[in-house]
Design an enzyme around this catalytic site. Structure first.
Site, PDB file in Angstrom:
ATOM      1  N   CYS A  13       0.867  -1.184   0.000  1.00 12.62           N
ATOM      2  CA  CYS A  13       0.000   0.000   0.000  1.00 12.62           C
ATOM      3  C   CYS A  13       0.903   1.232   0.000  1.00 12.62           C
ATOM      4  CB  CYS A  13      -0.983  -0.025   1.170  1.00 12.62           C
ATOM      5  SG  CYS A  13      -0.220  -0.035   2.812  1.00 12.62           S
ATOM      6  N   ASN A  16       2.209   1.320   4.486  1.00 16.72           N
ATOM      7  CA  ASN A  16       2.452   0.024   5.142  1.00 16.72           C
ATOM      8  C   ASN A  16       2.126   0.056   6.632  1.00 16.72           C
ATOM      9  OD1 ASN A  16       5.213  -2.279   5.747  1.00 16.72           O
ATOM     10  ND2 ASN A  16       3.167  -2.796   5.103  1.00 16.72           N
ATOM     11  N   CYS A  18      -1.609   0.689   7.409  1.00 17.40           N
ATOM     12  CA  CYS A  18      -3.066   0.435   7.478  1.00 17.40           C
ATOM     13  C   CYS A  18      -3.472  -0.794   6.652  1.00 17.40           C
ATOM     14  CB  CYS A  18      -3.849   1.655   7.000  1.00 17.40           C
ATOM     15  SG  CYS A  18      -3.593   3.127   8.006  1.00 17.40           S
ATOM     16  N   ARG A  19      -3.490  -0.649   5.314  1.00 15.45           N
ATOM     17  CA  ARG A  19      -4.088  -1.692   4.472  1.00 15.45           C
ATOM     18  C   ARG A  19      -3.202  -2.908   4.254  1.00 15.45           C
ATOM     19  NH1 ARG A  19      -5.131   2.317  -0.362  1.00 15.45           N
ATOM     20  NH2 ARG A  19      -3.223   3.140   0.582  1.00 15.45           N
ATOM     21  N   SER A  20      -1.962  -2.712   3.823  1.00 14.13           N
ATOM     22  CA  SER A  20      -1.169  -3.901   3.472  1.00 14.13           C
ATOM     23  C   SER A  20      -0.769  -4.759   4.674  1.00 14.13           C
ATOM     24  CB  SER A  20       0.032  -3.562   2.585  1.00 14.13           C
ATOM     25  OG  SER A  20       0.953  -2.732   3.234  1.00 14.13           O
ATOM     26  N   ASP A 131      -7.884   4.003   0.765  1.00 11.87           N
ATOM     27  CA  ASP A 131      -7.020   4.414   1.880  1.00 11.87           C
ATOM     28  C   ASP A 131      -7.902   4.830   3.065  1.00 11.87           C
ATOM     29  OD1 ASP A 131      -5.267   5.620   3.590  1.00 11.87           O
ATOM     30  OD2 ASP A 131      -4.275   6.836   2.055  1.00 11.87           O
TER      31      ASP A 131
HETATM   32  P1  4NP Z   1      -1.797   2.774   4.124  1.00 11.32           P
HETATM   33  O1  4NP Z   1      -2.442   4.135   4.715  1.00 11.32           O
HETATM   34  O2  4NP Z   1      -1.204   3.148   2.783  1.00 11.32           O
HETATM   35  O3  4NP Z   1      -2.973   1.866   3.991  1.00 11.32           O
HETATM   36  O4  4NP Z   1      -0.772   2.317   5.128  1.00 11.32           O
HETATM   37  C1  4NP Z   1      -1.720   5.320   4.859  1.00 11.32           C
HETATM   38  C2  4NP Z   1      -0.898   5.489   5.939  1.00 11.32           C
HETATM   39  C3  4NP Z   1      -0.203   6.667   6.105  1.00 11.32           C
HETATM   40  C4  4NP Z   1      -0.332   7.670   5.175  1.00 11.32           C
HETATM   41  C5  4NP Z   1      -1.152   7.499   4.086  1.00 11.32           C
HETATM   42  C6  4NP Z   1      -1.849   6.315   3.924  1.00 11.32           C
HETATM   43  N1  4NP Z   1       0.372   8.908   5.352  1.00 11.32           N
HETATM   44  O5  4NP Z   1       0.159   9.820   4.541  1.00 11.32           O
HETATM   45  O6  4NP Z   1       1.142   9.029   6.300  1.00 11.32           O
END
Ligand code: 4NP
Length: 163
Positions: A13, A16, A18-20, A131
């Site tokens: 993602c 790294n 939240c989703r992945s 996201d």
């Molecule tokens: P992820 O979510 O891609 O599912 O881990 C996010 C986590 C952090 C951020 C964006 C998306 N960020 O902008 O810090």
């Protein structure tokens, strides 16, 4: 594929956290529950960005996994182009991830690079795992339901396993 039809899967993602990491934990749990650990031998997750390297997953990802009885234990890491040769499948969450990965994909890569949501056979799920970082907990619950469904369809279609 590695020897004897074993496969390695990377989930990717943006951050790294939240989703992945949830996709990794859910997929590992479904693999274990179906005794497929001898078929899918390595499962990891990464972010295309390095903002959160070394961090544990977002508390809402941990909570969603724990509520559903899915063990989760991860530290964020960034995906780099040399990783393409380590995995048979590089599965990402949305079109931005896919674009970022295509940009660093070596021309001779043999890994299958795709949205995790390509393995879907139920209209009620979106192919994109949105996201959830800036939203409420519902985004994490939707992500969880998508990960369960995509994991089951992946294991059926790619490993010939009826789960
Ligand atoms: P992820 O979510 O891609 O599912 O881990 C996010 C986590 C952090 C951020 C964006 C998306 N960020 O902008 O810090």
């Amino acid at each position: 594929m590695t020897k004897d039809g074993e496969i390695n899967v990377a989930f990717v993602c943006l951050g790294n956290i939240c989703r992945s990491p949830m996709a990794e934990a859910v997929f590992q749990h479904v693999v274990n529950s179906n005794n497929l650990g001898n078929v899918v031998t390595r499962i990891e997750s990464f972010g295309t960005a390095g903002y959160h390297i070394g961090e544990i997953p977002d508390s809402r990802t941990i909570e969603t996994c724990q509520v559903n009885g899915v063990p989760i234990d991860h530290r964020a890491q960034q995906f780099t182009s040399d990783k393409f040769k380590e995995f048979d499948y590089v599965l990402c969450m949305d079109h931005a991830n896919l674009k970022n990965l295509k940009r660093i994909e070596p021309s001779d890569s043999k890994a299958k690079l795709a949205l995790f949501g390509e393995w879907k056979d139920d209209k009620k799920f979106s192919r994109i795992i949105d996201d959830p970082y800036y939203g409420g907990t519902d985004g994490f619950e939707i992500c969880y339901d998508q990960c369960i469904h995509f994991s089951n369809v992946f294991l059926r279609d790619e490993c010939g396993h009826q789960v």
